[in-house]
Write a protein that holds these residues in place. Structure first.
Motif, short mmCIF file in Angstrom:
data_model
loop_
_atom_site.label_atom_id
_atom_site.label_comp_id
_atom_site.label_asym_id
_atom_site.label_seq_id
_atom_site.Cartn_x
_atom_site.Cartn_y
_atom_site.Cartn_z
N UNK A 97 0.80 -1.26 0.01
CA UNK A 97 -0.07 0.04 0.13
C UNK A 97 1.09 1.23 -0.05
N UNK A 98 1.08 1.91 -1.16
CA UNK A 98 1.63 3.21 -1.11
C UNK A 98 0.94 4.57 -1.10
N UNK B 283 -2.41 -6.12 3.50
CA UNK B 283 -0.87 -5.62 2.90
C UNK B 283 0.14 -6.02 3.49
N UNK B 284 1.19 -6.18 2.93
CA UNK B 284 2.44 -6.98 3.53
C UNK B 284 3.32 -5.54 4.16
N UNK B 285 3.07 -4.49 3.48
CA UNK B 285 3.81 -3.40 4.37
C UNK B 285 3.05 -1.85 3.53
N UNK B 286 3.36 -0.98 4.29
CA UNK B 286 2.96 0.37 4.14
C UNK B 286 3.87 1.07 3.47
N UNK B 287 4.01 1.84 2.52
CA UNK B 287 5.01 2.89 1.94
C UNK B 287 4.54 4.40 2.09
N UNK B 288 5.16 5.31 2.85
CA UNK B 288 4.56 6.60 2.80
C UNK B 288 5.58 7.18 1.83
N UNK C 68 1.44 -4.54 10.26
CA UNK C 68 2.55 -4.71 9.12
C UNK C 68 3.58 -3.59 9.21
N UNK C 69 4.65 -3.65 8.67
CA UNK C 69 5.68 -2.49 8.75
C UNK C 69 5.07 -1.32 7.93
N UNK C 70 5.27 -0.14 8.56
CA UNK C 70 4.90 1.16 8.12
C UNK C 70 6.35 2.04 7.61
N UNK C 71 6.46 1.99 6.52
CA UNK C 71 7.99 2.50 6.11
C UNK C 71 7.81 3.82 5.66
N UNK C 72 8.84 4.63 6.43
CA UNK C 72 8.97 6.19 6.31
C UNK C 72 10.33 6.28 5.67
#
Length: 208
Positions: free
Chosen positions: A100-101, A164-169, A187-191
């Motif tokens: 998810x972006x 989702x496997x991760x979130x991309x901000x 899930x991992x939330x990536x910043x």
């Protein structure tokens, strides 16, 4: 010579990255340059003149350069800088997807998606894009807390609706939402700011 030169398009990033450097590598020397006019000009596309200015600035820097603006990322990378979102996209690829972006500027969407797909290589990231442009005025009004909360709320809603496997901000300016989301997301939330600074400062330490 500075350990790292950072190219920003918003003054608010200066304190954010100063604090990150203090946390990750106390004593690191940062040269932080703010060019808000570059982002404004890039909204209608990056022309030859802007490309030349970015390249000249990157070439004039001593040591590695990190571009913190997603919209300017491709031009900065072409000039030899590191795009702030590249280490984050690599980390997203390691989750395997689906991804998810979330993004707030239309000018960010294309470069971010292309970079994510590059990180995944031949694999399909099963990407879902979430346009949160309605919240950008909060950032422009310097309402950091409101901006982060609004993003976190919409991303949490999307996470509740799909797996989702991760979130991309996608944008560095969205990093505040990651802290709020990590308290509830499974899930991992990536910043990008912390991930990029950790990678680049570690590289500098290794080459010292």
């Amino acid at each position: 010579m500075p350990d790292l030169t950072l190219l920003h398009t918003a003054e608010v990033h200066v304190e954010t990255f100063r604090a990150l450097a203090l946390s990750l590598a106390p004593g690191a020397d940062l040269d932080q340059q703010v060019r808000a006019d570059w982002l404004e000009r890039a909204q209608s596309g990056i022309d030859a003149a802007l490309n030349a200015e970015i390249a000249e600035t990157v070439e004039a820097a001593d040591g590695p350069v990190l571009c913190t603006c997603t919209t300017l990322g491709p031009a900065a990378e072409k000039a030899g800088a590191t795009r702030i979102d590249w280490p984050m996209m690599q980390e997203a690829a390691r989750t395997g997807g689906p991804v998810l972006m979330a993004y707030c500027l239309e000018s960010t969407a294309g470069p971010s998606e292309a970079l994510l797909r590059r990180a995944f290589g031949a694999r399909d990231p099963a990407l879902t894009c979430l346009d949160l442009g309605q919240h950008w005025p909060l950032f422009e009004a310097a309402d950091s807390a409101g901006f982060a909360a609004a993003i976190a709320e919409d991303v949490a809603e999307a996470l509740a609706a799909m797996d989702f496997a991760c979130v991309v901000l996608a944008q560095a300016s969205m990093a505040g939402a990651a802290e709020l989301l990590r308290e509830q997301a499974r899930v991992p939330v990536l910043a990008s700011p912390e991930i990029a600074m950790r990678v680049l400062l570690a590289g500098q330490k290794g080459s010292a």
